[in-house]
Motif scaffolding. Sequence first.
Motif, PDB file in Angstrom:
ATOM      1  N   LYS A  87       0.838  -1.205   0.000  1.00  0.00           N
ATOM      2  CA  LYS A  87       0.000   0.000   0.000  1.00  0.00           C
ATOM      3  C   LYS A  87       0.866   1.246   0.000  1.00  0.00           C
ATOM      4  O   LYS A  87       1.967   1.247   0.536  1.00  0.00           O
ATOM      5  CB  LYS A  87      -0.938  -0.024   1.196  1.00  0.00           C
ATOM      6  CG  LYS A  87      -1.923  -1.178   1.110  1.00  0.00           C
ATOM      7  CD  LYS A  87      -2.733  -1.325   2.374  1.00  0.00           C
ATOM      8  CE  LYS A  87      -3.615  -2.546   2.328  1.00  0.00           C
ATOM      9  NZ  LYS A  87      -2.901  -3.802   2.338  1.00  0.00           N
ATOM     10  N   PHE A  88       0.323   2.297  -0.603  1.00  0.00           N
ATOM     11  CA  PHE A  88       1.026   3.570  -0.732  1.00  0.00           C
ATOM     12  C   PHE A  88       0.115   4.673  -0.212  1.00  0.00           C
ATOM     13  O   PHE A  88      -1.102   4.598  -0.346  1.00  0.00           O
ATOM     14  CB  PHE A  88       1.391   3.826  -2.196  1.00  0.00           C
ATOM     15  CG  PHE A  88       2.205   2.712  -2.781  1.00  0.00           C
ATOM     16  CD1 PHE A  88       3.586   2.703  -2.656  1.00  0.00           C
ATOM     17  CD2 PHE A  88       1.593   1.649  -3.426  1.00  0.00           C
ATOM     18  CE1 PHE A  88       4.339   1.661  -3.171  1.00  0.00           C
ATOM     19  CE2 PHE A  88       2.336   0.601  -3.950  1.00  0.00           C
ATOM     20  CZ  PHE A  88       3.714   0.609  -3.824  1.00  0.00           C
ATOM     21  N   GLU A  89       0.733   5.701   0.368  1.00  0.00           N
ATOM     22  CA  GLU A  89      -0.041   6.781   0.974  1.00  0.00           C
ATOM     23  C   GLU A  89      -0.730   7.674  -0.052  1.00  0.00           C
ATOM     24  O   GLU A  89      -1.774   8.250   0.238  1.00  0.00           O
ATOM     25  CB  GLU A  89       0.856   7.625   1.872  1.00  0.00           C
ATOM     26  CG  GLU A  89       1.331   6.879   3.099  1.00  0.00           C
ATOM     27  CD  GLU A  89       2.224   7.724   3.988  1.00  0.00           C
ATOM     28  OE1 GLU A  89       2.235   8.969   3.834  1.00  0.00           O
ATOM     29  OE2 GLU A  89       2.915   7.131   4.831  1.00  0.00           O
ATOM     30  N   THR A  90      -0.121   7.805  -1.236  1.00  0.00           N
ATOM     31  CA  THR A  90      -0.689   8.663  -2.279  1.00  0.00           C
ATOM     32  C   THR A  90      -0.566   7.955  -3.636  1.00  0.00           C
ATOM     33  O   THR A  90       0.285   7.073  -3.797  1.00  0.00           O
ATOM     34  CB  THR A  90       0.058  10.010  -2.381  1.00  0.00           C
ATOM     35  OG1 THR A  90       1.401   9.753  -2.824  1.00  0.00           O
ATOM     36  CG2 THR A  90       0.068  10.753  -1.049  1.00  0.00           C
ATOM     37  N   PRO A  91      -1.381   8.360  -4.607  1.00  0.00           N
ATOM     38  CA  PRO A  91      -1.235   7.787  -5.951  1.00  0.00           C
ATOM     39  C   PRO A  91       0.137   8.127  -6.551  1.00  0.00           C
ATOM     40  O   PRO A  91       0.710   7.334  -7.299  1.00  0.00           O
ATOM     41  CB  PRO A  91      -2.352   8.429  -6.770  1.00  0.00           C
ATOM     42  CG  PRO A  91      -3.224   9.147  -5.822  1.00  0.00           C
ATOM     43  CD  PRO A  91      -2.523   9.261  -4.510  1.00  0.00           C
ATOM     44  N   GLU A  92       0.677   9.276  -6.194  1.00  0.00           N
ATOM     45  CA  GLU A  92       1.990   9.679  -6.701  1.00  0.00           C
ATOM     46  C   GLU A  92       3.086   8.739  -6.201  1.00  0.00           C
ATOM     47  O   GLU A  92       4.019   8.399  -6.946  1.00  0.00           O
ATOM     48  CB  GLU A  92       2.300  11.124  -6.304  1.00  0.00           C
ATOM     49  CG  GLU A  92       1.390  12.161  -6.956  1.00  0.00           C
ATOM     50  CD  GLU A  92       0.016  12.288  -6.298  1.00  0.00           C
ATOM     51  OE1 GLU A  92      -0.893  12.812  -6.971  1.00  0.00           O
ATOM     52  OE2 GLU A  92      -0.175  11.847  -5.147  1.00  0.00           O
ATOM     53  N   ARG A  93       2.981   8.310  -4.961  1.00  0.00           N
ATOM     54  CA  ARG A  93       3.974   7.358  -4.435  1.00  0.00           C
ATOM     55  C   ARG A  93       3.855   6.004  -5.133  1.00  0.00           C
ATOM     56  O   ARG A  93       4.850   5.339  -5.373  1.00  0.00           O
ATOM     57  CB  ARG A  93       3.827   7.206  -2.929  1.00  0.00           C
ATOM     58  CG  ARG A  93       4.356   8.414  -2.200  1.00  0.00           C
ATOM     59  CD  ARG A  93       4.568   8.126  -0.751  1.00  0.00           C
ATOM     60  NE  ARG A  93       5.110   9.333  -0.134  1.00  0.00           N
ATOM     61  CZ  ARG A  93       5.374   9.444   1.137  1.00  0.00           C
ATOM     62  NH1 ARG A  93       5.181   8.413   1.935  1.00  0.00           N
ATOM     63  NH2 ARG A  93       5.851  10.558   1.626  1.00  0.00           N
ATOM     64  N   ALA A  94       2.640   5.608  -5.446  1.00  0.00           N
ATOM     65  CA  ALA A  94       2.446   4.359  -6.189  1.00  0.00           C
ATOM     66  C   ALA A  94       3.080   4.472  -7.575  1.00  0.00           C
ATOM     67  O   ALA A  94       3.761   3.553  -8.031  1.00  0.00           O
ATOM     68  CB  ALA A  94       0.962   4.027  -6.300  1.00  0.00           C
ATOM     69  N   LEU A  95       2.890   5.613  -8.238  1.00  0.00           N
ATOM     70  CA  LEU A  95       3.482   5.818  -9.561  1.00  0.00           C
ATOM     71  C   LEU A  95       5.006   5.851  -9.480  1.00  0.00           C
ATOM     72  O   LEU A  95       5.691   5.266 -10.329  1.00  0.00           O
ATOM     73  CB  LEU A  95       2.950   7.105 -10.195  1.00  0.00           C
ATOM     74  CG  LEU A  95       3.477   7.430 -11.590  1.00  0.00           C
ATOM     75  CD1 LEU A  95       3.204   6.290 -12.564  1.00  0.00           C
ATOM     76  CD2 LEU A  95       2.868   8.735 -12.092  1.00  0.00           C
ATOM     77  N   THR A  96       5.548   6.477  -8.456  1.00  0.00           N
ATOM     78  CA  THR A  96       7.002   6.496  -8.266  1.00  0.00           C
ATOM     79  C   THR A  96       7.531   5.075  -8.117  1.00  0.00           C
ATOM     80  O   THR A  96       8.571   4.723  -8.690  1.00  0.00           O
ATOM     81  CB  THR A  96       7.378   7.351  -7.042  1.00  0.00           C
ATOM     82  OG1 THR A  96       6.948   8.697  -7.289  1.00  0.00           O
ATOM     83  CG2 THR A  96       8.865   7.340  -6.773  1.00  0.00           C
ATOM     84  N   GLU A  97       6.822   4.242  -7.371  1.00  0.00           N
ATOM     85  CA  GLU A  97       7.229   2.844  -7.203  1.00  0.00           C
ATOM     86  C   GLU A  97       7.179   2.097  -8.536  1.00  0.00           C
ATOM     87  O   GLU A  97       8.080   1.327  -8.859  1.00  0.00           O
ATOM     88  CB  GLU A  97       6.345   2.146  -6.172  1.00  0.00           C
ATOM     89  CG  GLU A  97       6.675   0.691  -5.964  1.00  0.00           C
ATOM     90  CD  GLU A  97       8.044   0.450  -5.350  1.00  0.00           C
ATOM     91  OE1 GLU A  97       8.499  -0.720  -5.385  1.00  0.00           O
ATOM     92  OE2 GLU A  97       8.663   1.387  -4.827  1.00  0.00           O
ATOM     93  N   LEU A  98       6.147   2.338  -9.316  1.00  0.00           N
ATOM     94  CA  LEU A  98       6.054   1.706 -10.639  1.00  0.00           C
ATOM     95  C   LEU A  98       7.236   2.099 -11.518  1.00  0.00           C
ATOM     96  O   LEU A  98       7.840   1.254 -12.181  1.00  0.00           O
ATOM     97  CB  LEU A  98       4.768   2.137 -11.348  1.00  0.00           C
ATOM     98  CG  LEU A  98       3.542   1.297 -11.151  1.00  0.00           C
ATOM     99  CD1 LEU A  98       2.384   1.878 -11.941  1.00  0.00           C
ATOM    100  CD2 LEU A  98       3.784  -0.133 -11.519  1.00  0.00           C
ATOM    101  N   GLU A  99       7.556   3.380 -11.526  1.00  0.00           N
ATOM    102  CA  GLU A  99       8.682   3.856 -12.335  1.00  0.00           C
ATOM    103  C   GLU A  99       9.983   3.202 -11.881  1.00  0.00           C
ATOM    104  O   GLU A  99      10.824   2.840 -12.698  1.00  0.00           O
ATOM    105  CB  GLU A  99       8.760   5.381 -12.281  1.00  0.00           C
ATOM    106  CG  GLU A  99       7.613   6.034 -13.028  1.00  0.00           C
ATOM    107  CD  GLU A  99       7.485   7.526 -12.769  1.00  0.00           C
ATOM    108  OE1 GLU A  99       8.043   8.031 -11.773  1.00  0.00           O
ATOM    109  OE2 GLU A  99       6.798   8.190 -13.578  1.00  0.00           O
TER     110      GLU A  99
END
Length: 98
Positions: free
Chosen positions: A71-83
């Motif tokens: 789980k990620f706190e924000t959608p931006e953190r999820a996208l950073t992890e994907l990148e």
Amino acid sequence: MYVILTSKPGQFRTEIADGLRPLAAYDYLFYGIRKATFVIAELVEETKVRVIDEAWSPPIVNEVPSKFLEKFETPERALTELEHLITFGHMDTKLRKR
């Protein structure tokens, strides 16, 4: 909280369940060829995510409790992890928004 769902054509796919709200989808391109699709979704409530293994005939269906997903706190953190996940040195890898 936000989660990343993954599908790989011909191998497996995840389905959006009640309790998840999809926000954005990305194709993962490896040297221009789509290898996977990622969906960033808001986890509105704990749920079970259906993962369908398409490599078998008939396909095998598993229901994975969302408590096991990263789980990620924000959608931006999820996208950073994907990148971060798709980066392999100097290889030609990209995320293309759907």
